[in-house]
Design a protein around this motif. Sequence first.
Motif, mmCIF file in Angstrom:
data_model
loop_
_atom_site.group_PDB
_atom_site.id
_atom_site.type_symbol
_atom_site.label_atom_id
_atom_site.label_comp_id
_atom_site.label_asym_id
_atom_site.label_seq_id
_atom_site.Cartn_x
_atom_site.Cartn_y
_atom_site.Cartn_z
ATOM 1 N N LYS A 260 45.959 34.920 32.456
ATOM 2 C CA LYS A 260 45.904 33.776 32.508
ATOM 3 C C LYS A 260 46.161 33.572 31.132
ATOM 4 N N VAL A 261 47.145 32.476 30.898
ATOM 5 C CA VAL A 261 46.804 31.552 29.574
ATOM 6 C C VAL A 261 46.792 30.106 29.794
ATOM 7 N N GLN B 37 50.543 37.046 34.459
ATOM 8 C CA GLN B 37 50.910 38.420 34.898
ATOM 9 C C GLN B 37 49.984 38.754 36.173
ATOM 10 N N ASP B 38 50.735 39.165 36.982
ATOM 11 C CA ASP B 38 50.017 39.663 38.551
ATOM 12 C C ASP B 38 50.439 40.853 38.896
ATOM 13 N N GLY B 39 50.195 42.127 38.587
ATOM 14 C CA GLY B 39 50.684 43.181 38.885
ATOM 15 C C GLY B 39 49.737 44.261 39.574
ATOM 16 N N VAL C 170 43.807 29.897 25.383
ATOM 17 C CA VAL C 170 42.899 30.488 25.858
ATOM 18 C C VAL C 170 43.425 31.547 26.836
ATOM 19 N N VAL C 171 43.229 32.999 26.440
ATOM 20 C CA VAL C 171 43.976 34.171 27.193
ATOM 21 C C VAL C 171 42.624 34.990 28.196
ATOM 22 N N GLU C 172 42.881 34.989 29.175
ATOM 23 C CA GLU C 172 42.228 35.734 29.971
ATOM 24 C C GLU C 172 42.919 36.648 30.737
#
Length: 279
Positions: free
Chosen positions: A202-203, A209-211, A262-264
């Motif tokens: 998540k940004v 991304q969802d892989g 914010v990157v998660e």
Amino acid sequence: MKLVRYGPPGGEKPGLLAADDSLRDLSGEIEDLSGLALSPAELARLHALDPSSLPRVSGDPRFGPPVGSVGKCIGVGLNYADHAAEAGMAAPDEPILFMKANTALCGPNDDLTLPPGSQKTDWEVELAVVIGTLTRRVSEAKALDCVAGYAVMNDLSERSYQLEGTGQWLKGKSCDGFAPLGPWLVTADEVPDPQRLRLWTKVNDEIMQDGSTATMIFPVGFLVSYISRFMTLMPGDVIATGTPPGVGMGRKPQVFLKKADVVEVGVEGLGAQRQQVIA
């Protein structure tokens, strides 16, 4: 077993997370989570400990990378066919390998400082593999026996350093703070199939991304075997196994990280990490 290193940068202590999520200090048992402490015998000894007998750590300490004194951090490029496609590159016939400097390693929730002149810093959630035994020319059938455990890595990349100019991946992958690892090392016995794990990024709360590791071109066992043909893997070495599609470079228009973002990133069963981007 979930193993951690906690405390200020450079002063981390080894610990483990008990079943009740309390943090327990392991510094009376091992000096650090590195080298021979990651061997099967030592991990079995730690697993046999009663967590309630270990000192409880109070407060909310910083987590550092869950492996100390990492000798090598090896990356695998374009290991998901759909990521290769979004990058405009052909899926490889054999693994593409590169190195990330071990000075890029940092804690899972440390701030991300953009390198000077950065315009194209990108995210890449990855399954990280931590080696537990000296590994040289191991067969694919026995390769997973050499793995101490697994962790989350954000294989951050400055695309202009990586692909423009002289186009050296090492430069684009090795800036300080470009390899957040953790929050913990999950021992291999708790990950029966590393090819069945969801990965996500998540940004600013938006899913990018969802892989799944099920779509890797080269699975973990093959990668460990393949890499060990070319170099000896030592206990504590880290392999970042590639990223699924959804990176900023592949979006239209392209999106890269900027101050205050914010990157998660997270991997199923291995936890999640969070970076605040600063200038």
